[in-house]
Enzyme design. Structure first.
Site, PDB file in Angstrom:
ATOM      1  N   ASP A 284      -1.664  -0.961   6.044  1.00 36.06           N
ATOM      2  CA  ASP A 284      -1.894  -0.517   7.421  1.00 36.06           C
ATOM      3  C   ASP A 284      -3.332  -0.110   7.709  1.00 36.06           C
ATOM      4  O   ASP A 284      -3.698   0.062   8.864  1.00 36.06           O
ATOM      5  CB  ASP A 284      -0.980   0.673   7.748  1.00 36.06           C
TER       6      ASP A 284
ATOM      7  N   ASP B 239       0.860  -1.176   0.000  1.00 39.70           N
ATOM      8  CA  ASP B 239       0.000   0.000   0.000  1.00 39.70           C
ATOM      9  C   ASP B 239       0.903   1.234   0.000  1.00 39.70           C
ATOM     10  O   ASP B 239       2.104   1.139   0.269  1.00 39.70           O
ATOM     11  CB  ASP B 239      -0.896  -0.038   1.240  1.00 39.70           C
TER      12      ASP B 239
ATOM     13  N   ASP C  98      -7.267  -2.433   4.062  1.00 38.00           N
ATOM     14  CA  ASP C  98      -6.300  -3.449   3.647  1.00 38.00           C
ATOM     15  C   ASP C  98      -6.613  -4.826   4.222  1.00 38.00           C
ATOM     16  O   ASP C  98      -5.963  -5.810   3.838  1.00 38.00           O
ATOM     17  CB  ASP C  98      -4.881  -3.046   4.088  1.00 38.00           C
TER      18      ASP C  98
END
Length: 679
Positions: A573, A372, A577
């Site tokens: 995080d 990410d 996700d």
């Protein structure tokens, strides 16, 4: 484990200690091949106390000294004392000192129907050796067995300390602040969110919270492994288990102890120890048939050859005893869990929590890494990187009007514009606005009573993307810089633009380069951010691919498109996700500021949000697995060799001791390497 159970190396042991071991060694049960040694040798619940350790050393020292004198000076001693006295002092006494616990536990095991464990095998083999007149070999087997068990437990204890050290980080007391300003000492468990606590210098912070008063430094190494103290001021977040260094802090509790960082960490570590890797499960299943099979072979070796006239019974019984001594799979049952335990402990000291040995196995073949952006590769903190005023407009005026327009917005980009203005001493008073409207996907439209530093009449302020200005018939400034561009206009006049970008973590380039060196073939960014925000970061880090604008459910599909899921690792995080973390072969959550859902779903948690921990994680996993397989090959290879030599009469009980205790020691010492951390 029930630490009230006595242990051989400490003076006693009992077969039913296998039962608590079963709760810790997944597939282990009371009836499997080496049940007692699961508890005794592999999963001790406590360390030697100094006094007990001294007693063991003295006992083994006396036994070794008497045995050595008997072996070296046997003939000379016979000239000064009766033969029975020589045997009693220099052979029987060492045998009883070292073998009493083994014989006692072996006898109890037989009474309970457990015939295949290290105690019955060692006890039966040495008694049979004595019956055959091989007294020195019997004493030697028992002596070296006890020495080996003692050293094994010491080595295992060192590997466990890294994880047990987490327990020491558990705060035991909290100073609750009362309304009258006084404090009272309470257990951290009784306090909840909203409570105020006092943390004095040098004390552990008992609960997660926000600092209300005080300016200090905090040692976060008990949780994150970070050696540099962290500066703490009012508004800073602090975590339970970290240590306040300099000044007193007044902290508002934000989570009950059961939901605090340290409590989550302890629970994760406890669960990790119980979650066995496939390799461990295979070894445990193998142990169920390995020892009975070898015992059956030993029985056939003792009986069949003499029946066919290939030698006397005494010769073949001795060879069968060699097989019995070799047959206990202690080297495997000790070293394999210890190797994984050491790897998990090494990672925990680097601020990486691994949820079980199975995760270490899954990390061995990672070929695709997907990450990410916000909070993983970047800090999730926007900052103004460029101030680009239009001709005739000063940077100060541009920043002032931009800050005024954004002064009532809570958007992260708006906050960054306000910070940039404040850093230049420019105050933006939201009260100066008569109206403010946020246009989704475009920006902010506001009306100001006074327009910033330009003392003009009330005017419309625009702060947003190019589409916002174009919707008002204005031509935005051309900008060719990476990041999000905030165009600013007042009263129908373009003032310029600000370039706002998420700040790249300083460790991110190093982490990406290290992953490539470790053989990761494809590194991708999967993010919900817009492509114009994500692409500059991807280009700066030289990533192989980028998928932007993804919804949570889209990320899982994008990950699957990159290759076989079992060979992928995803790092994120946020709560968005969680689905892809569960889909990936290995999911890694950045735990410092990450969402609870992400942390709970992930297989690995990085406590300090440092992307450089990713290559460290892969290195620890690969080293651990290499050590585990080294031990498997070494133990099975050496045992198999000495079994063959024993059957043909080329190895005796002395060699059998090496093949059992010696190999177990070598395997344990090799497994202890997994617990070392490379700095």
């Amino acid at each position: 484990m029930d630490t009230t159970k006595p242990v051989l190396a400490q003076g006693t042991a009992c077969c039913d200690s296998c039962q608590p071991a079963a709760s810790q060694i997944d597939d282990c049960d009371h009836n499997h091949a080496c049940a007692c040694c699961c508890d005794h040798s592999h999963e001790h619940g406590h360390e030697h106390e100094p006094a007990e350790m001294r007693r063991e050393v003295i006992k083994m020292g006396i036994s070794a000294l008497l045995f050595a004198i008997g072996m070296i000076a046997d003939d000379r001693l016979a000239a000064y004392m009766p033969a029975w006295l020589v045997i009693a002092i220099f052979y029987a006494l060492p045998y009883i000192l070292c073998g009493y616990e083994v014989l006692s536990v072996g006898f109890k095991s037989i009474l309970k129907g457990d015939f295949f464990n290290e105690f019955t095998l060692m006890g039966g083999a040495t008694i049979a050796a004595i019956a055959l007149g091989q007294l020195p070999e019997a004493v030697g087997v028992m002596l070296f067995y006890c020495v080996g068990e003692f050293v094994q437990e010491r080595a295992a204890g060192r590997s466990r300390r890294s994880i047990k050290a987490l327990l020491a980080a558990r705060p035991s007391i909290a100073h609750e602040m009362l309304p009258d300003g006084s404090t009272r000492d309470v257990e951290p468990d009784v306090l909840g969110p909203g409570s105020h606590i006092l943390v004095r210098p040098g004390e552990k912070i008992p609960l997660d919270g926000l600092v209300l008063e005080g300016d200090s430094q905090v040692d976060t190494s008990p949780l994150t492994g970070e050696s540099v103290p962290q500066r703490i001021a009012p508004g800073s977040r602090v975590l339970a288990g970290t240590i306040n260094l300099n000044a007193a802090l007044r902290v508002e509790v934000t989570a009950a102890f059961a939901e605090s960082s340290i409590a989550r960490i302890l629970e994760m570590v406890e669960n990790a120890v119980a979650r066995k890797a496939p390799t461990e499960r295979f070894i445990t299943r193998m142990a169920r048939w390995y020892t009975p099979a070898v015992t059956g072979i030993a029985l056939m070796v003792a009986v069949l050859p003499p029946l066919f006239g290939l030698g006397p019974f005494s010769q073949w019984i001795y060879r069968a005893l060699v097989l019995l001594v070799i047959s206990c799979p202690c080297a495997l049952l000790i070293s394999i869990p210890l190797g994984y335990f050491g790897g998990i402990g090494a990672a925990s000291r680097r601020g990486i929590l691994i949820k079980g040995g199975a995760v270490l196995d899954n990390l061995r073949d990672i070929r695709v890494a997907a990450l990410d952006k916000t909070g993983t590769l970047t800090e999730g903190v926007f900052e103004v990187n460029a101030v680009l005023p239009a001709p005739g407009i000063s940077e100060t005026q541009l920043l002032a009007d931009a800050a005024l327009a954004e002064s009532r917005s809570n958007h992260p980009i708006a906050r960054s514009v306000l910070r940039a203005a404040q850093n230049r001493g420019i105050a933006a008073e939201g009260a100066s606005l008569t109206s403010m409207e946020e246009v989704p996907g475009m920006g902010v439209v506001a009306t100001a009573a006074t327009a910033g530093l330009a003392n003009s009449a009330p005017a419309e302020l625009l702060a947003g993307n190019a589409t916002l200005l174009q919707s008002r018939g204005l031509t935005p400034l051309a900008v060719d810089l990476p990041g999000s561009v905030v165009h600013v206009a007042r009263g129908g006049k373009v003032l310029g633009a600000l370039v706002v970008a998420d700040r790249l973590k300083p460790q991110s380039p190093q982490a990406i380069e290290a992953l490539r060196h470790l053989g990761v073939q494809h590194i991708a960014m999967l993010t919900g951010d817009r492509e114009e925000q994500a692409r500059p970061v991807a280009q700066q880090l030289k990533l192989d691919s980028l998928r932007a604008g993804l919804l949570p459910e889209d990320k899982a599909g994008a990950l699957e498109a990159l290759g076989p899921v079992k060979n992928t690792i995803f790092v994120g995080d946020g709560i968005n996700d969680a689905p892809v973390l569960a889909t990936a072969g290995v999911g890694v959550a950045m735990g410092g500021l990450g969402a609870e859902a992400a942390i709970e779903t992930a297989d690995v948690v990085i406590l300090d949000d440092n992307p450089a921990r990713l290559p460290e994680l892969l290195r620890i996993a690969r080293r651990t697995r290499a050590i585990v397989w080294q031990n498997i090959v070494m133990a099975l290879g050496i045992k198999g060799l000495f079994m063959a030599l024993g059957i043909v009469g080329l190895s005796g009980l002395w060699e059998a001791v090496f093949a059992d205790v010696g190999v177990a020691l070598m395997a344990v010492l090799n497994a202890a390497r997994a617990g070392k951390v490379d700095n």
